[in-house]
Design a protein around this motif. Structure first.
Motif, short mmCIF file in Angstrom:
data_model
loop_
_atom_site.label_atom_id
_atom_site.label_comp_id
_atom_site.label_asym_id
_atom_site.label_seq_id
_atom_site.Cartn_x
_atom_site.Cartn_y
_atom_site.Cartn_z
N LYS A 25 5.30 2.91 13.98
CA LYS A 25 4.50 2.89 15.04
C LYS A 25 3.65 2.10 15.98
N ASP A 26 3.32 0.91 16.25
CA ASP A 26 3.27 -0.02 16.56
C ASP A 26 3.99 -0.45 17.69
N GLY A 27 5.37 -0.28 17.99
CA GLY A 27 6.20 -0.02 19.02
C GLY A 27 7.17 -1.09 18.88
N VAL A 28 7.24 -1.78 17.29
CA VAL A 28 8.16 -2.43 17.30
C VAL A 28 9.97 -2.30 16.43
N ILE A 29 10.79 -2.27 17.82
CA ILE A 29 12.04 -2.40 16.72
C ILE A 29 12.13 -3.01 16.33
N VAL A 30 12.72 -2.63 14.18
CA VAL A 30 13.56 -3.86 13.62
C VAL A 30 14.36 -3.12 13.45
N THR A 31 15.28 -3.90 12.69
CA THR A 31 16.89 -3.28 11.70
C THR A 31 15.41 -3.66 10.37
N SER A 32 17.02 -2.85 9.87
CA SER A 32 16.60 -3.19 8.37
C SER A 32 16.54 -3.90 7.29
N ARG A 33 17.04 -5.36 7.76
CA ARG A 33 17.52 -6.33 7.08
C ARG A 33 15.46 -7.31 6.85
N PHE A 93 0.92 -1.12 -0.05
CA PHE A 93 -0.03 0.28 0.21
C PHE A 93 0.99 0.82 0.08
N LEU A 94 2.08 1.22 0.73
CA LEU A 94 2.65 1.97 1.22
C LEU A 94 3.68 2.97 -0.72
N LEU A 95 4.09 2.11 -1.09
CA LEU A 95 5.10 2.31 -2.17
C LEU A 95 3.98 2.14 -3.30
N ASN A 96 2.32 1.43 -3.35
CA ASN A 96 1.73 1.81 -4.30
C ASN A 96 1.36 3.46 -4.47
N GLU A 97 1.29 4.00 -3.24
CA GLU A 97 0.99 6.02 -2.89
C GLU A 97 2.39 6.36 -3.43
N GLN A 98 3.04 5.93 -3.74
CA GLN A 98 4.34 6.90 -4.59
C GLN A 98 4.19 5.79 -5.46
N ARG A 99 3.74 5.69 -6.19
CA ARG A 99 3.90 4.69 -7.84
C ARG A 99 5.07 5.03 -8.31
N ASN A 100 6.17 4.15 -8.95
CA ASN A 100 7.21 4.67 -9.72
C ASN A 100 8.36 4.98 -9.26
N GLN A 101 8.11 6.52 -7.51
CA GLN A 101 8.58 7.09 -6.90
C GLN A 101 9.19 6.59 -5.73
N VAL A 102 10.92 6.42 -5.07
CA VAL A 102 11.19 5.74 -4.57
C VAL A 102 10.44 5.95 -3.03
N VAL A 103 10.47 5.53 -2.02
CA VAL A 103 10.00 5.58 -0.35
C VAL A 103 11.73 4.59 -0.01
N GLU A 104 11.07 5.70 1.47
CA GLU A 104 12.92 5.90 1.93
C GLU A 104 12.32 4.47 3.00
N ARG A 105 13.90 3.92 3.09
CA ARG A 105 13.42 2.81 4.28
C ARG A 105 13.24 3.08 5.24
N GLU A 106 13.80 4.30 6.28
CA GLU A 106 13.52 5.01 7.19
C GLU A 106 11.72 5.04 7.26
N HIS A 107 11.51 5.05 5.97
CA HIS A 107 9.38 5.57 6.48
C HIS A 107 9.00 4.51 5.86
N LEU A 108 9.29 3.42 5.57
CA LEU A 108 8.75 2.26 5.50
C LEU A 108 8.45 1.63 6.61
N ILE A 109 9.64 1.73 7.26
CA ILE A 109 10.20 0.89 8.75
C ILE A 109 9.54 1.64 9.85
N GLN A 110 9.14 3.16 9.64
CA GLN A 110 8.54 3.55 10.82
C GLN A 110 7.10 3.68 10.65
N GLU A 111 6.12 3.31 8.90
CA GLU A 111 4.96 3.17 9.22
C GLU A 111 5.02 1.37 9.38
N ILE A 112 6.01 0.50 8.94
CA ILE A 112 5.30 -0.63 9.44
C ILE A 112 5.14 -1.13 10.90
N TRP A 113 6.12 -0.68 11.11
CA TRP A 113 6.71 -1.00 12.91
C TRP A 113 6.46 -0.67 13.69
#
Length: 283
Positions: free
Chosen positions: A241-249, A219-239
């Motif tokens: 915001k729910d209080g889960v800390i994950v690595t870039s891996r 859903f996040l990638l489709n919102e900005q289709r054909n544009q780069v979505v930053e890794r930090e933004h994806l990690i924040q929105e997916i994990w």
């Protein structure tokens, strides 16, 4: 309804009821192991939130009929609000008892450092929120207020629901896919139809289920289709915001899983942009 169908339903119900009675003891043992796994995962998430990915969560101890203790290999610090959110989220996600009490004890003195109660019958008590506790050895004590409800009843009712569903499905007016109304939230991605509210991908007659995180990533990638979505933004929105800390891996692994589910259409690609992020490319 035919006589044979009545006989079949009765037979299946009796067999399921007998199985529930025979294996009730084994089911209790399975439930106990399941509880310990969930509580250890809570401990693991608390350590991750404290930026500790190396320390070990010790085996969960059952101290009473509905009481458990989570202990840790090393000292750690925690924010009271985050602890409340993490514990409540995991217990609700796994359909645990809604009423429970949490006490955080000092390992040496066994004194209560922080405690609160969640109750559906009375007002929940959550004092001392918003504080960061000092790094120390802690034990988390969770008491479920009341015995766990038995689910054996569903062994008896499930065959009935299954039969009713089967009967209605086969006796209702059959409609073709072309007759059904279009999905309101449908997003067209190449040959795929993406249904974010249902966490599904459809292609021809095939239906592909998406996990919660896969659905959010697409859903996040489709919102900005054909544009780069930053890794930090994806990690924040997916994990995060729910209080889960994950690595870039974790993001890389999630992208790999989503790519496999989109592999039936080669015109759709999730491309890595020089470690800056990812973009969804649709020809």
């Amino acid at each position: 309804m035919e006589k044979k169908q009545y006989i079949l339903l009765t037979l299946v119900t009796v067999l399921c009821g007998f199985s529930a009675w025979t294996f009730s003891g084994k089911n209790d043992n399975f439930s106990e192991k399941h509880t310990e796994i969930i509580l250890r995962d809570i401990g693991h998430q608390l350590l991750l939130h404290a930026h500790d990915s190396t320390s070990r969560v010790l085996p969960v101890k059952k101290t009473g009929e509905n009481s458990y203790e989570i202990s840790f290999q090393s000292s750690f610090t925690f924010v009271t609000d985050s602890m409340v959110a993490i514990i409540d989220k995991h217990l609700k996600k796994n359909n645990f008892q809604k009423d429970y009490m949490v006490n955080v004890l000092n390992c040496q003195s066994r004194t209560v450092i922080f405690g609160y109660e969640i109750s559906t019958k009375t007002n929940s008590v959550q004092p001392c929120l918003g504080r960061t506790q000092e790094k120390a050895c802690y034990i988390i004590q969770i008491d479920f207020l009341g015995a766990h409800e038995s689910n054996y009843f569903w062994f008896l009712t499930f065959p009935l629901f299954l039969f009713i569903f089967y009967f209605i499905r086969n006796n209702s007016t059959k409609k073709t896919i072309l007759d059904s109304p279009p999905e309101q939230d449908a997003i067209q991605l190449g040959k795929f139809t993406f249904l974010p509210t249902k966490s599904q991908l459809k292609i021809k007659s095939e239906q592909i289920e998406l996990s919660k995180h896969e659905n959010k990533l697409l859903f996040l990638l489709n919102e900005q289709r054909n544009q780069v979505v930053e890794r930090e933004h994806l990690i924040q929105e997916i994990w995060e915001k729910d209080g889960v800390i994950v690595t870039s891996r974790s993001l890389d692994v999630l992208v790999s899983k989503l790519r496999k589910k989109l592999s039936e259409d080669t015109t759709i690609q999730i491309m890595n942009s020089h470690s800056k992020g990812y973009k969804l490319v649709c020809e």
